[in-house]
Design an enzyme around this catalytic site. Structure first.
Site, PDB file in Angstrom:
ATOM      1  N   CYS A  30       0.788  -1.240  -0.008  1.00 33.89           N
ATOM      2  CA  CYS A  30       0.176  -0.120  -0.137  1.00 33.89           C
ATOM      3  C   CYS A  30       0.759   1.220   0.069  1.00 33.89           C
ATOM      4  O   CYS A  30       2.166   1.147   0.246  1.00 33.89           O
ATOM      5  CB  CYS A  30      -0.940   0.018   1.003  1.00 33.89           C
ATOM      6  N   CYS A  33       2.932   1.753   3.252  1.00 33.96           N
ATOM      7  CA  CYS A  33       4.052   0.800   3.346  1.00 33.96           C
ATOM      8  C   CYS A  33       4.906   1.215   2.332  1.00 33.96           C
ATOM      9  O   CYS A  33       6.180   1.002   2.878  1.00 33.96           O
ATOM     10  CB  CYS A  33       3.456  -0.533   3.427  1.00 33.96           C
ATOM     11  N   CYS A 127      -2.771  -4.630   1.152  1.00 32.29           N
ATOM     12  CA  CYS A 127      -1.372  -4.643   1.227  1.00 32.29           C
ATOM     13  C   CYS A 127      -0.696  -5.955   1.548  1.00 32.29           C
ATOM     14  O   CYS A 127      -1.304  -6.528   2.585  1.00 32.29           O
ATOM     15  CB  CYS A 127      -1.178  -3.426   1.972  1.00 32.29           C
ATOM     16  N   CYS A 130       1.273  -4.846   5.191  1.00 27.07           N
ATOM     17  CA  CYS A 130       0.433  -4.625   6.382  1.00 27.07           C
ATOM     18  C   CYS A 130      -0.818  -5.269   6.464  1.00 27.07           C
ATOM     19  O   CYS A 130      -1.341  -4.972   7.453  1.00 27.07           O
ATOM     20  CB  CYS A 130       0.440  -3.133   6.744  1.00 27.07           C
ATOM     21  N   ASP A 362      -5.634 -15.816  62.971  1.00 33.84           N
ATOM     22  CA  ASP A 362      -6.577 -16.963  63.070  1.00 33.84           C
ATOM     23  C   ASP A 362      -7.966 -16.487  62.996  1.00 33.84           C
ATOM     24  O   ASP A 362      -8.247 -15.637  63.411  1.00 33.84           O
ATOM     25  CB  ASP A 362      -6.394 -18.007  64.003  1.00 33.84           C
TER      26      ASP A 362
HETATM   27 ZN   LIG Z   1       0.366  -1.638   3.914  1.00 33.51          ZN
END
Ligand SMILES: [Zn+2]
Lengths: 547, 178
Positions: A30, A33, A127, A130, A362
């Site tokens: 993409c 990226c 993509c 990612c 106790d």
């Molecule tokens: Zn991507």
């Protein structure tokens, strides 16, 4: 080198980046990226709308190649750079905001086809790097969804930190994509460090921190007491990681409480270890095209624990400190812990708690005097801020809820301060009051000698009543002082100041002769303990609170 | 206990332990044992009040925890919460042998399955504890049954009522009690 960003001229991309971006887009990355792998650290570049970025990037790769890259990008899997349309026309195209990079009037057919290859297909597809996180989950719409989930939980917070969890296979795909870039760069005689790549998480936060902040009206910081976690899964590509198990089996050891051995940490480690040659042989480079986008997990909220401390008295001989359950069945209807924590849980709207105290008594022992120090860790409190006045009201609420206990010095403390309560617990002294029975009839004078006994050293074998859960040992303990008040021929009241950790009941009845010396020996008669009270626990924490 | 000194409150044993019995061990008449089981499953082995040593107020000559050439209960050591290393005992494992001055020898048995935690070394130096405080300071040994056997170990034992029944019937049959 000058910036050659096209269109709005915002992208800080260099000429040398052009073949890389082109190759990345062609491989199915993409637009965001593509920026990441070019190590673009300009946050605003990621924040612009995805469509704008995509068309700018499209324009950039379509621009006439410089002489530098000419002829050197032969192995880039897209059409030859000579087929790129001229700059002038590209500028026209992006100005019209055609995010799809589709046909635009005036652009020749052949060039439009080239566009389909590098942008249109890449965008219609999820993509490869990612898996859609930066494509479909980095916008106002998703920020709104996250904000709605947070708001529904009704937390009190004035800032937050956003954390992201990504599917483990993203590391594998990232590496594969990086190898593609590495080869391109290397072919040009340059080199690039993998660490300079902008991580998916980082890009995600650059975009989303601001958007989520806008929606919730509080700053999104790098650190905050309140954490909002978003996460993504992508079942379709879960098996991407599996080949790593054959090459780095030691990275994937089954662990309890883990659903899969392919944790993100293990995958990152295995990817670091595997040779480039092996990786290329076993995993496609670039990665395969996914058919689906990743799915968002439910947004999770977590507020750090709040610690509340104080001292408690216990006035009942039928109230255990903590819930008493044997074979899954409840023995006593309540407990000190429950009486104290119930009002705290509802006020702090906390999801759970951990109760701790300086020692414990106790079920049949009362705790009088100033009481026993305790601390409660409130887990994931939805409300964490209380004024001193509000804490005082809380203390009153606890005290009104039952006459079996009473709390004082209630206060909010730090996690570190709770440590003071356990410090030197063994060295502290404790004071007790006990009702003693003697088999042999006694007169007042028969117990006179008791007050003269000082610093009595005793040896206690682990009492039989706790031996099933504690190691067997003989422990030396000191009884600092004792005083006795005559009651009748078979009873007297005994006050003791002892080293913490002394078992008083066993000192009195002797525990089958396993505590030596014991009161039976001192009194030359069988003795037994009928009632026991803790008179004071000498731990000077938490600090006293003025009324 | 002398008359007039009966206490109104239950004793330590009454409060925390259940009394179990095994009679005529290994077929030897009246050699009865008592098993005090704490609510936390730990068991203390003692002589039952009907055991000849107590019944006949024998004088103790010696007590020996060396039950065979290769095994002494005095060597028993346990470590940690899980009591690692303790000797594992079955019902008829001998704990010690007691010899009285009249030459009689009595073997005391485990009566239950479990891990030996400790034996009472005090009775070696003060054997009279056996006679004076048979159910407290004169105990023989402490045994920890397996958690999953804490209910079943008492199945073959007699309750207090059953034991009293046995002792009563015994008195009826024998004019001379053993
Ligand atoms: Zn991507």
């Amino acid at each position: 080198m000058h910036s050659t960003g096209q269109g709005r001229g915002m992208l800080p991309l260099k000429v040398k980046d052009r073949p890389i971006v082109r190759a990345l887009l062609a491989a199915g990355c993409c637009a965001r990226c593509a920026l990441r792998f070019c190590c673009v650290g300009l946050q605003s570049a990621y924040r612009q709308s995805y469509e704008d970025l995509a068309s700018e990037l499209h324009a950039f790769v379509s621009a006439e190649p410089s002489s530098m890259e000419h002829g050197k990008s032969g192995d880039a899997p897209e059409k030859g750079p000579t087929e790129r349309p001229p700059c002038k026309k590209m500028r026209l195209e992006t100005a019209q905001g055609s995010g799809e990079g589709g046909d635009t009037e005036g652009i020749p057919e052949a060039h439009a086809d080239a566009d389909v290859d590098t942008t249109a297909t890449a965008e219609s597809k999820v993509c490869v790097a990612c898996l859609g996180v930066l494509q479909y989950f980095c916008d106002k719409t998703y920020a709104k969804k996250v904000a709605e989930a947070v708001t529904a939980e009704r937390y009190q917070f004035d800032s937050l930190v956003l954390s992201v969890s990504l599917p483990a296979q993203l590391s594998v795909r990232e590496h594969s994509t990086w190898l593609l870039v590495k080869k391109l760069v290397r072919d040009k005689g340059a080199c690039q460090d993998k660490d300079d790549i902008i991580q998916v998480k980082e890009a995600f936060k650059w975009i989303m921190n601001g958007l989520v902040s806008q929606e919730l009206g509080v700053p999104v910081l790098a650190k905050s007491l309140f954490e909002v976690s978003v996460g993504f899964t992508h079942p379709e590509t879960d098996e991407d990681c599996h080949f790593l198990a054959t090459t780095c089996s030691d990275c994937f050891k089954p662990a309890r409480n883990k659903l899969s051995v392919f944790t993100r940490m293990a995958v990152v480690k295995a990817v670091e270890k595997i040779s480039e040659e092996n990786f290329r042989r076993l995993f496609p480079c670039p990665p395969t095209h996914p058919a689906t986008r990743c799915a968002a997990l439910a947004t999770q909220c977590l507020h750090v624990s709040v610690f509340v401390a104080g001292r408690y008295n216990k006035f009942s001989r039928t109230l255990p400190q903590t819930p008493w359950v044997i074979d899954g069945e409840r023995r006593m209807e309540s407990s000190v812990e429950e009486l104290i924590t119930a009002p705290l849980l509802s006020s702090f709207r906390s999801e759970g708690f951990n109760f701790s105290s300086s020692g414990r008594e106790d079920v049949d022992v009362r705790t009088l005097g100033k009481g026993r120090p305790f601390a409660v860790e409130l887990l994931n409190p939805h409300r964490a801020q209380f004024s001193k006045e509000e804490v005082r009201e809380l203390q009153e609420a606890i005290n009104k809820s039952s006459d079996k206990i009473r709390v004082r010095d209630l206060q909010i403390v730090t996690r570190e301060a709770v440590g003071h309560m356990k410090e030197g617990e063994e060295e502290k002294t404790k004071s007790y009051g006990a009702l003693i029975w003697t088999q042999r009839p006694i007169e007042k004078d028969d117990i006179e000698f008791i007050k003269d006994i000082k610093e009595l050293k005793i040896a206690q074998k682990t009492p039989l009543r706790v031996l099933h859960r504690r190691p067997l040992a003989v422990r030396p303990r000191i009884i600092h002082t004792m005083t006795a008040q005559f009651l009748d021929a078979h009873h007297f009241h005994l006050n003791l100041r002892t080293q913490a950790g002394t078992y008083i009941k066993e000192f009195v009845h002797g525990d089958f002769g396993r505590t030596k010396p014991n009161l039976c020996e001192l009194m030359k008669s069988d003795t037994d303990i009928l009632e026991l009270d803790v008179e004071s626990v000498d731990v000077d924490w938490p600090p006293a609170i003025e009324d | 206990m002398e008359v007039g000194e009966q206490r109104e409150t239950p004793s330590v044993i009454d409060r925390y332990f259940t009394r179990w019995y095994k009679t005529d061990l290994k077929g030897k008449p009246c050699e009865d044992h008592c098993i005090l089981q704490h609510s936390n499953r730990i068991c203390v082995i003692t002589l039952a009040e009907s055991h000849p040593i107590l019944r006949k107020e024998k004088k103790i000559q010696s007590i020996n925890y060396q039950i065979s050439a290769g095994c002494s209960r005095l060597q028993n050591k346990v470590s940690g919460k899980s009591k690692r290393g303790g000797q594992f005992l079955t019902e008829l494992a001998p704990l010690c042998r007691i010899t009285s001055t009249d030459g009689e020898e009595y073997t005391i048995f485990s009566c239950i399955r479990g891990r030996l935690l400790e034996v009472n070394e005090d009775i070696l130096t003060r054997p009279n504890l056996l006679l004076e405080k048979p159910s407290t300071e004169g105990y023989i040994a402490v045994i920890l049954p397996k958690f999953e056997e804490s209910k079943s170990i008492t199945e073959g034992l007699l309750s207090r009522a059953e034991y009293e029944d046995v002792v009563l019937k015994r008195a009826g049959v024998n004019v001379e009690p053993c």
